[in-house]
Motif scaffolding. Structure first.
Motif, PDB file in Angstrom:
ATOM      1  N   TRP A 172      45.922  38.917  38.923  1.00  0.00           N
ATOM      2  CA  TRP A 172      44.900  39.372  37.983  1.00  0.00           C
ATOM      3  C   TRP A 172      43.919  40.319  38.649  1.00  0.00           C
ATOM      4  O   TRP A 172      43.456  41.284  38.043  1.00  0.00           O
ATOM      5  CB  TRP A 172      44.152  38.192  37.377  1.00  0.00           C
ATOM      6  CG  TRP A 172      44.848  37.665  36.160  1.00  0.00           C
ATOM      7  CD1 TRP A 172      45.529  36.503  36.058  1.00  0.00           C
ATOM      8  CD2 TRP A 172      44.958  38.304  34.888  1.00  0.00           C
ATOM      9  NE1 TRP A 172      46.053  36.370  34.791  1.00  0.00           N
ATOM     10  CE2 TRP A 172      45.714  37.467  34.060  1.00  0.00           C
ATOM     11  CE3 TRP A 172      44.485  39.507  34.381  1.00  0.00           C
ATOM     12  CZ2 TRP A 172      46.014  37.791  32.741  1.00  0.00           C
ATOM     13  CZ3 TRP A 172      44.788  39.822  33.066  1.00  0.00           C
ATOM     14  CH2 TRP A 172      45.538  38.976  32.262  1.00  0.00           C
ATOM     15  N   THR A 173      43.595  40.038  39.881  1.00  0.00           N
ATOM     16  CA  THR A 173      42.689  40.914  40.612  1.00  0.00           C
ATOM     17  C   THR A 173      43.302  42.305  40.764  1.00  0.00           C
ATOM     18  O   THR A 173      42.621  43.315  40.583  1.00  0.00           O
ATOM     19  CB  THR A 173      42.370  40.323  41.996  1.00  0.00           C
ATOM     20  OG1 THR A 173      41.845  39.004  41.816  1.00  0.00           O
ATOM     21  CG2 THR A 173      41.365  41.166  42.744  1.00  0.00           C
ATOM     22  N   ILE A 182      36.725  47.299  31.760  1.00  0.00           N
ATOM     23  CA  ILE A 182      37.138  45.938  32.053  1.00  0.00           C
ATOM     24  C   ILE A 182      36.750  45.041  30.877  1.00  0.00           C
ATOM     25  O   ILE A 182      35.618  45.054  30.422  1.00  0.00           O
ATOM     26  CB  ILE A 182      36.467  45.418  33.347  1.00  0.00           C
ATOM     27  CG1 ILE A 182      36.782  46.338  34.518  1.00  0.00           C
ATOM     28  CG2 ILE A 182      36.865  43.996  33.644  1.00  0.00           C
ATOM     29  CD1 ILE A 182      38.235  46.451  34.872  1.00  0.00           C
ATOM     30  N   GLY A 183      37.720  44.258  30.401  1.00  0.00           N
ATOM     31  CA  GLY A 183      37.451  43.339  29.308  1.00  0.00           C
ATOM     32  C   GLY A 183      37.488  43.983  27.936  1.00  0.00           C
ATOM     33  O   GLY A 183      37.351  43.303  26.939  1.00  0.00           O
ATOM     34  N   ARG A 203      45.536  43.645  38.738  1.00  0.00           N
ATOM     35  CA  ARG A 203      45.528  44.273  37.407  1.00  0.00           C
ATOM     36  C   ARG A 203      44.171  44.873  37.083  1.00  0.00           C
ATOM     37  O   ARG A 203      44.073  45.989  36.572  1.00  0.00           O
ATOM     38  CB  ARG A 203      45.867  43.250  36.332  1.00  0.00           C
ATOM     39  CG  ARG A 203      47.302  42.900  36.233  1.00  0.00           C
ATOM     40  CD  ARG A 203      47.504  41.989  35.062  1.00  0.00           C
ATOM     41  NE  ARG A 203      48.826  41.382  35.123  1.00  0.00           N
ATOM     42  CZ  ARG A 203      49.326  40.620  34.185  1.00  0.00           C
ATOM     43  NH1 ARG A 203      48.622  40.351  33.114  1.00  0.00           N
ATOM     44  NH2 ARG A 203      50.534  40.116  34.308  1.00  0.00           N
ATOM     45  N   LEU A 204      43.116  44.096  37.340  1.00  0.00           N
ATOM     46  CA  LEU A 204      41.773  44.588  37.062  1.00  0.00           C
ATOM     47  C   LEU A 204      41.435  45.799  37.917  1.00  0.00           C
ATOM     48  O   LEU A 204      40.808  46.748  37.450  1.00  0.00           O
ATOM     49  CB  LEU A 204      40.748  43.476  37.290  1.00  0.00           C
ATOM     50  CG  LEU A 204      40.804  42.318  36.294  1.00  0.00           C
ATOM     51  CD1 LEU A 204      39.855  41.215  36.731  1.00  0.00           C
ATOM     52  CD2 LEU A 204      40.472  42.800  34.900  1.00  0.00           C
ATOM     53  N   ARG A 205      41.849  45.779  39.163  1.00  0.00           N
ATOM     54  CA  ARG A 205      41.598  46.912  40.054  1.00  0.00           C
ATOM     55  C   ARG A 205      42.312  48.159  39.546  1.00  0.00           C
ATOM     56  O   ARG A 205      41.729  49.241  39.469  1.00  0.00           O
ATOM     57  CB  ARG A 205      42.061  46.581  41.474  1.00  0.00           C
ATOM     58  CG  ARG A 205      41.810  47.719  42.457  1.00  0.00           C
ATOM     59  CD  ARG A 205      42.490  47.470  43.762  1.00  0.00           C
ATOM     60  NE  ARG A 205      43.928  47.468  43.543  1.00  0.00           N
ATOM     61  CZ  ARG A 205      44.824  47.393  44.516  1.00  0.00           C
ATOM     62  NH1 ARG A 205      44.428  47.263  45.748  1.00  0.00           N
ATOM     63  NH2 ARG A 205      46.104  47.418  44.251  1.00  0.00           N
ATOM     64  N   ASN A 206      43.567  48.009  39.165  1.00  0.00           N
ATOM     65  CA  ASN A 206      44.328  49.154  38.664  1.00  0.00           C
ATOM     66  C   ASN A 206      43.746  49.688  37.356  1.00  0.00           C
ATOM     67  O   ASN A 206      43.710  50.900  37.139  1.00  0.00           O
ATOM     68  CB  ASN A 206      45.792  48.774  38.473  1.00  0.00           C
ATOM     69  CG  ASN A 206      46.503  48.570  39.791  1.00  0.00           C
ATOM     70  OD1 ASN A 206      46.070  49.065  40.832  1.00  0.00           O
ATOM     71  ND2 ASN A 206      47.581  47.815  39.760  1.00  0.00           N
ATOM     72  N   GLN A 207      43.275  48.785  36.504  1.00  0.00           N
ATOM     73  CA  GLN A 207      42.650  49.214  35.249  1.00  0.00           C
ATOM     74  C   GLN A 207      41.353  49.961  35.538  1.00  0.00           C
ATOM     75  O   GLN A 207      41.045  50.960  34.887  1.00  0.00           O
ATOM     76  CB  GLN A 207      42.388  48.000  34.369  1.00  0.00           C
ATOM     77  CG  GLN A 207      41.940  48.337  32.972  1.00  0.00           C
ATOM     78  CD  GLN A 207      41.781  47.093  32.105  1.00  0.00           C
ATOM     79  OE1 GLN A 207      41.842  45.970  32.591  1.00  0.00           O
ATOM     80  NE2 GLN A 207      41.587  47.301  30.830  1.00  0.00           N
ATOM     81  N   PHE A 208      40.597  49.493  36.508  1.00  0.00           N
ATOM     82  CA  PHE A 208      39.352  50.158  36.884  1.00  0.00           C
ATOM     83  C   PHE A 208      39.636  51.546  37.454  1.00  0.00           C
ATOM     84  O   PHE A 208      38.970  52.520  37.111  1.00  0.00           O
ATOM     85  CB  PHE A 208      38.606  49.300  37.909  1.00  0.00           C
ATOM     86  CG  PHE A 208      37.335  49.922  38.397  1.00  0.00           C
ATOM     87  CD1 PHE A 208      36.211  49.928  37.591  1.00  0.00           C
ATOM     88  CD2 PHE A 208      37.273  50.505  39.645  1.00  0.00           C
ATOM     89  CE1 PHE A 208      35.036  50.506  38.039  1.00  0.00           C
ATOM     90  CE2 PHE A 208      36.110  51.084  40.095  1.00  0.00           C
ATOM     91  CZ  PHE A 208      34.982  51.086  39.296  1.00  0.00           C
ATOM     92  N   LYS A 267      39.765  45.440  25.393  1.00  0.00           N
ATOM     93  CA  LYS A 267      41.165  45.635  25.054  1.00  0.00           C
ATOM     94  C   LYS A 267      41.325  46.302  23.705  1.00  0.00           C
ATOM     95  O   LYS A 267      42.402  46.351  23.160  1.00  0.00           O
ATOM     96  CB  LYS A 267      41.881  44.294  25.075  1.00  0.00           C
ATOM     97  CG  LYS A 267      41.864  43.657  26.439  1.00  0.00           C
ATOM     98  CD  LYS A 267      42.630  42.390  26.440  1.00  0.00           C
ATOM     99  CE  LYS A 267      42.382  41.702  27.759  1.00  0.00           C
ATOM    100  NZ  LYS A 267      43.461  41.474  28.557  1.00  0.00           N
ATOM    101  N   LEU A 318      39.782  34.539  40.659  1.00  0.00           N
ATOM    102  CA  LEU A 318      40.996  34.875  39.920  1.00  0.00           C
ATOM    103  C   LEU A 318      42.178  34.906  40.874  1.00  0.00           C
ATOM    104  O   LEU A 318      42.018  34.920  42.091  1.00  0.00           O
ATOM    105  CB  LEU A 318      40.854  36.243  39.248  1.00  0.00           C
ATOM    106  CG  LEU A 318      39.818  36.357  38.145  1.00  0.00           C
ATOM    107  CD1 LEU A 318      39.699  37.785  37.663  1.00  0.00           C
ATOM    108  CD2 LEU A 318      40.172  35.450  36.979  1.00  0.00           C
TER     109      LEU A 318
END
Length: 55
Positions: A22-23, A36-37, A25-30, A39, A18
């Motif tokens: 995007w990486t 993850i995934g 964003r995914l890290r911050n969401q985690f 929504k 990625l």
């Protein structure tokens, strides 16, 4: 991966295929505790008031 293997954000992005954005964003969401995934229910798209044929 950064914590487990000491990889930078750029290295992690390349490893998972990625972009760096995007990486991040995914890290911050985690970190925030979001799945993850997942929504939730999509608010866009779909067939609103669409007539379907009997077939």
């Amino acid at each position: 991966m950064p914590l487990q293997y000491g990889m930078s954000l750029e290295q992690t992005a390349q490893a998972i295929g990625l972009s760096k954005g995007w990486t991040c964003r995914l890290r911050n969401q985690f970190i925030a505790g979001g799945a993850i995934g997942d929504k939730g229910k999509s608010v866009r798209g779909g067939r609103h008031r669409e007539h379907f044929p009997p077939a």
